[in-house]
Design an enzyme around this catalytic site. Structure first.
Site, PDB file in Angstrom:
ATOM      1  CE1 TYR A  49      -6.959  10.224   0.394  1.00  0.00           C
ATOM      2  CE2 TYR A  49      -8.225   9.278  -1.402  1.00  0.00           C
ATOM      3  CZ  TYR A  49      -7.772   9.215  -0.101  1.00  0.00           C
ATOM      4  OH  TYR A  49      -8.113   8.174   0.689  1.00  0.00           O
ATOM      5  CG  ASP A  54      -1.826   1.160   1.342  1.00  0.00           C
ATOM      6  OD1 ASP A  54      -1.500   2.227   0.786  1.00  0.00           O
ATOM      7  OD2 ASP A  54      -2.870   1.028   2.002  1.00  0.00           O
ATOM      8  NE  ARG A  59      -1.638  12.219   9.691  1.00  0.00           N
ATOM      9  CZ  ARG A  59      -2.193  11.587   8.642  1.00  0.00           C
ATOM     10  NH1 ARG A  59      -1.854  10.356   8.347  1.00  0.00           N
ATOM     11  NH2 ARG A  59      -3.104  12.184   7.912  1.00  0.00           N
TER      12      ARG A  59
END
Lengths: 398, 398
Positions: A220, A195, A369
């Site tokens: 995206y 992934d 993050r």
């Protein structure tokens, strides 16, 4: 002006990718959430408007041929291919990452054959991969075994059918060793499914070079395709004839408009298609990929590491000692393009940061993050983000 | 002016839906392919531009909350619901029709339980349904048995788990008896899954009224959502708690942002979600659905039947005798919103028709398909289409 501000200015002045920021629509906000939703490329609005007004509005049904709608999934796959180190003809765009994980994992299990009854899945991965892997295991009669990437080599064996791994951990930003893990999976006779959501567009992936079997990723984040833009599926060329899709929709048929009762799979990448492709989002993505013209992914990686290094340096210099702890590996070989900081009141801190125009995101329960997109983030952005973060951390003691 | 031209004028003058054409971007072409790709609603370009420039370009990641991106799949599902006779809270938008057929059929088989080992599928249906049904059967260890809709009642039995049927046949335009077939499926203790691609937006479906279990449909035909716009899934409210998805992506989790390792399905319609929704296409669809404001689906049905009746009348009057044969049922109760004419050189005839600005489509090997969208097709369009068709048929004798 502080030393770090001066240093930021010097780094920006020397940045070979500095001019690329003009290819995006940005404002004064420091946008460090491109690892969740990439910023809008400047050429996309006009491209989408053309798709809507002319291709749909005027040509209507003729656009399936005349505007190249029908072949968009493969054509855009080929545009993504060099960014992930794949030769043309192996990537098809469409559906969500979750749906593509399902296709890839079921197909990998089928390639492995009946004798292998176990699927290994990265226990630290983005949850959807684990949920979908559980469904794939249930539907194919296999056992799912969650392990950390570090545990994979020891867990591999004759029972292993396929291994689903994340290239970069969505939470910590840890980069896993794709070449070594893929080799270990192959040594056990199993199939490796990667992934790439958090690595594609941020660092070299080298799918072909490292012999990855199947891979999926979204578009995206670092590929800036827009909210919920379609994901992609890579099936290595020599495996395509054995790719047995659990979602054999009419778009994957050898002769889609033959409307035949019996299913016969297309050859090549189109075998990974399912239903009618989502044209608006797909062609927005195609336009968005133009920002990569003339950009080397190696240069992007070099800048990405410099940005995250500099962010860590600024946080160390500015933030109250002990207030945050980085959970992102310090070693370059183990770091993606984000820095994740742990602090008890991360949710509140992120809210305050966003109010002051430094946008990252919060991942429960306690992680801040910050994603660094080298195409549009500069070193002055980094210094400012760390400075505002330090202010917030200093004010809002938990 | 011929009698039929005069009649067309009278019918248009009396048409209560005549004014709705202004809600679309149309030109002088007679567009009879809305059953493949609906025309562009006039309000869509500005809506999409706002999504791209402001929601994505300016608000970026904040739009997941502030622009209602996250809840779009359920919100737009509720907007479709009245068009197919469903109360709110039962429809979710996302993925392609093929992917939704897979979800619905696997879930239906699971509801039916281990004792029922057969899936019936409409052998005359759009092929993707059959391909996907075959995959669902293979992955759930069931047997797939293709039958015509007419054969369904006799084929039902204790072994039947689920039946997948098309409400309107994509080729012939035949409307199947959803209430009676659903009742027969239920009498056998099985689950009925309906594909509404060719009926939703053209005629009343009555999902709730007729006790349909699960249904899917696309949104780019009579719902005018745009090329490849996302499909939808209906799960009847009392079945939602038992809906066990084969694609349990993170969007269907009870707490998607909890990022939890263990899967726990959301309640209600969101349980049918999978991955990140495709926002551009989804919000284009949402804008497109505004053309239905104040429009009753019963009025649409009445006009649809009048249009197809009139088309048949004009073709009979104008076309060289015996040159084409209608394969669409004459009885209103058996007709959708299209007329399909068979002729040996259908491919060539359609090419010539399109050159003369009458756009239908060709379905191999020998069918001319004409779809009548009551929102923007008028009776003068119908008369002109039949007249041009007759010219072409007269010139190009096979």
């Amino acid at each position: 002006m502080s030393d770090l501000m001066r240093k930021a200015g010097e780094l920006d002045a020397a940045d070979p990718l500095g001019g690329l920021r003009d290819r995006f629509v940005l404002d004064d906000v420091v946008y460090l959430d491109g690892n969740s939703l990439g910023a809008l490329p400047a050429n996309v609005p006009a491209a989408v408007d053309d798709v809507v007004r002319r291709q749909w509005g005027e040509l209507r049904i003729r656009s399936w041929e005349e505007s190249g709608w029908w072949t968009a999934p493969e054509r855009i796959g080929d545009r993504i291919a060099p960014l992930v180190g794949a030769a043309a003809g192996q990537i098809v765009v469409g559906d969500s990452t979750s749906v593509n994980v399902f296709k890839a994992l079921v197909a990998a299990v089928r390639m492995a054959g009946e004798g292998r009854d176990e699927i290994l899945v990265d226990a630290t991965t983005f949850p959807t991969d684990g949920y979908i892997a559980e469904s794939a295991a249930r539907l194919t009669g296999r056992t799912l075994r969650p392990v950390t990437p570090a545990e994979v080599p020891a867990a591999l064996g004759e029972r292993t059918a396929a291994v689903l791994l994340n290239h970069v951990d969505y939470r910590t930003g840890r980069l896993h060793d794709l070449p070594a893990l893929t080799a270990a999976v192959h040594a056990a006779g199993a199939y490796a499914v990667w992934d790439l959501c958090h690595s594609a567009g941020a660092l070299p992936v080298g799918l072909d070079e490292h012999g990855v079997d199947l891979a999926v990723g979204c578009t995206y984040k670092y590929l800036n395709g827009g909210p919920g833009s379609p994901a992609y599926l890579y099936v290595r060329r020599d495996l395509q004839a054995r790719f047995d899709s659990p979602l054999p929709g009419w778009n994957s048929h050898a002769e889609p408009f033959g409307m035949r009762g019996a299913y016969e799979p297309a050859s090549g990448a189109p075998r990974g298609r399912v239903g009618t492709p989502d044209i608006l989002s797909m062609l927005a993505l195609e336009a968005a990929l133009e920002v990569w013209d003339g950009v080397s992914i190696e240069a992007v990686r070099a800048k990405s590491l410099a940005l995250t290094d500099f962010f860590e340096e600024c946080v160390r210099a500015y933030a109250p000692p002990g207030r945050v702890e980085s959970v992102t590996p310090a070693a370059h070989a183990e770091r993606g393009s984000q820095v994740a900081l742990r602090c008890d009141d991360a949710g509140d801190v992120m809210k305050r940061l966003i109010e002051r125009e430094v946008v990252g995101d919060f991942r429960a329960p306690d992680v801040l993050r910050f994603g660094f997109t080298p195409l549009y983030i500069g070193f002055a952005d980094v210094e400012r983000a760390a400075r505002v973060l330090a202010e917030v951390l200093g004010e809002a003691l938990p």
